[in-house]
Write a protein that holds these residues in place. Sequence first.
Motif, short mmCIF file in Angstrom:
data_model
loop_
_atom_site.label_atom_id
_atom_site.label_comp_id
_atom_site.label_asym_id
_atom_site.label_seq_id
_atom_site.Cartn_x
_atom_site.Cartn_y
_atom_site.Cartn_z
N SER A 1 50.90 39.83 -20.53
CA SER A 1 49.85 40.51 -21.58
C SER A 1 50.56 41.84 -22.07
CB SER A 1 48.72 40.45 -21.31
OG SER A 1 48.37 41.21 -20.07
N SER A 2 51.07 42.50 -21.01
CA SER A 2 51.57 43.77 -21.51
C SER A 2 52.86 43.83 -22.36
CB SER A 2 51.77 44.81 -20.45
OG SER A 2 52.72 44.34 -19.50
N THR A 3 53.75 42.63 -22.07
CA THR A 3 55.00 42.47 -23.01
C THR A 3 54.63 42.05 -24.38
OG1 THR A 3 55.39 40.41 -21.83
CG2 THR A 3 56.82 42.10 -21.22
N ALA A 4 53.44 41.13 -24.29
CA ALA A 4 53.01 40.81 -25.66
C ALA A 4 52.44 42.18 -26.55
CB ALA A 4 51.84 39.70 -25.57
N GLY A 5 52.02 42.89 -25.90
CA GLY A 5 51.59 44.07 -26.55
C GLY A 5 52.49 44.84 -26.84
N LEU A 6 53.68 45.03 -26.22
CA LEU A 6 54.79 45.65 -26.56
C LEU A 6 55.50 45.09 -27.82
CD1 LEU A 6 56.71 46.91 -23.39
CD2 LEU A 6 55.97 48.24 -25.18
N ALA A 7 55.36 43.88 -27.87
CA ALA A 7 56.15 43.07 -28.77
C ALA A 7 55.60 43.47 -30.37
CB ALA A 7 56.10 41.53 -28.49
N GLN A 8 54.28 43.89 -30.49
CA GLN A 8 54.00 44.10 -31.44
C GLN A 8 54.19 45.58 -31.93
OE1 GLN A 8 49.70 44.71 -32.31
NE2 GLN A 8 49.65 44.16 -34.33
N ALA A 9 54.00 46.60 -30.93
CA ALA A 9 54.15 48.02 -31.27
C ALA A 9 55.73 48.50 -31.18
CB ALA A 9 53.59 48.69 -30.39
N ALA A 10 56.60 47.73 -30.51
CA ALA A 10 58.15 48.19 -30.75
C ALA A 10 58.78 47.17 -31.33
CB ALA A 10 58.48 48.50 -29.09
N PRO A 11 59.35 47.70 -32.15
CA PRO A 11 60.47 46.62 -33.12
C PRO A 11 61.64 46.47 -32.11
CG PRO A 11 60.51 48.94 -33.85
CD PRO A 11 59.30 49.00 -32.77
N ASN A 12 62.41 45.42 -32.50
CA ASN A 12 63.52 44.92 -31.91
C ASN A 12 64.67 45.89 -31.93
OD1 ASN A 12 64.96 44.24 -34.25
ND2 ASN A 12 64.13 42.29 -34.10
N ALA A 13 65.78 45.80 -31.23
CA ALA A 13 66.95 46.77 -31.40
C ALA A 13 67.67 46.87 -32.75
CB ALA A 13 67.85 46.45 -30.12
N ALA A 14 67.47 45.74 -33.27
CA ALA A 14 68.47 45.66 -34.68
C ALA A 14 67.34 46.52 -35.85
CB ALA A 14 68.27 44.34 -35.43
N LEU A 15 66.13 46.29 -35.87
CA LEU A 15 65.14 47.05 -36.58
C LEU A 15 65.37 48.46 -36.24
CD1 LEU A 15 61.91 45.04 -37.02
CD2 LEU A 15 63.56 45.63 -38.95
N ASN A 16 65.56 48.96 -34.96
CA ASN A 16 65.34 50.23 -34.69
C ASN A 16 66.74 50.80 -35.32
OD1 ASN A 16 63.69 51.78 -33.43
ND2 ASN A 16 63.74 50.58 -31.22
N ALA A 17 67.70 50.07 -35.14
CA ALA A 17 69.05 50.77 -35.48
C ALA A 17 68.87 51.00 -37.03
CB ALA A 17 70.13 49.90 -35.13
N LYS A 18 68.34 49.92 -37.69
CA LYS A 18 68.57 50.04 -39.28
C LYS A 18 67.31 51.14 -39.73
CE LYS A 18 69.13 46.36 -42.60
NZ LYS A 18 69.19 44.80 -42.60
N PHE A 19 66.04 50.84 -39.12
CA PHE A 19 65.04 51.82 -39.71
C PHE A 19 64.47 52.71 -38.88
CE2 PHE A 19 65.08 47.46 -41.62
CZ PHE A 19 65.44 47.69 -42.95
N GLY A 20 65.14 53.25 -37.84
CA GLY A 20 64.54 53.99 -36.75
C GLY A 20 64.36 55.66 -37.81
N VAL A 21 65.16 55.68 -38.65
CA VAL A 21 64.73 57.05 -39.49
C VAL A 21 63.19 56.94 -40.14
CG1 VAL A 21 65.84 56.06 -41.58
CG2 VAL A 21 65.60 58.71 -41.36
#
Length: 107
Positions: free
Chosen positions: A17-37
């Motif tokens: 359940s805690s990883t499911a929660g994280l999946a909603q709050a934290a974007p994947n690495a690709a999104l982070n690299a592109k849209f971190g700003v």
Amino acid sequence: MIQLKSVSLLLAGLVLSSTAGLAQAAPNAALNAKFGVCFSCHGADGHAILPTYPNLAGQNKDYLVQTLREFRDGTRPNAIMSAMAKPLSNSDIDQIAMYFAGIKSGK
Ligand code: HEC
């Protein structure tokens, strides 16, 4: 023995359940690299880090697409956002709009 088994089942449930929660709050690495700003102002979960920045979580996807295109082409001028939107392609805009629209708003 039975007790141990139920404890580990409980732990497995907690981890799931805690990883499911994280999946909603934290974007994947690709999104982070592109849209971190973007996340640095609007929050990775679409809840802005300062009250002067708009929350984007749960905003209508078509609205986000339209608005980002307007920032990009100058129809909606804004010193910060015009610069932010300028390098975005149409598919970047679709991708980030879909991401923010898909987050449940309210925190
Ligand atoms: C330095 C902080 C900052 C960064 C970085 C930033 N924004 Fe913004 N964003 C703002 C501010 C401030 C506004 C309000 C602009 C206005 O009043 O027109 C805004 C407005 C918006 C809006 C319109 C919201 C609405 O309700 O109309 C969208 C969509 C948006 N930003 C998406 C993005 C995306 C996507 C990125 C990354 C490419 C990004 N922003 C990067 C500060 C930022």
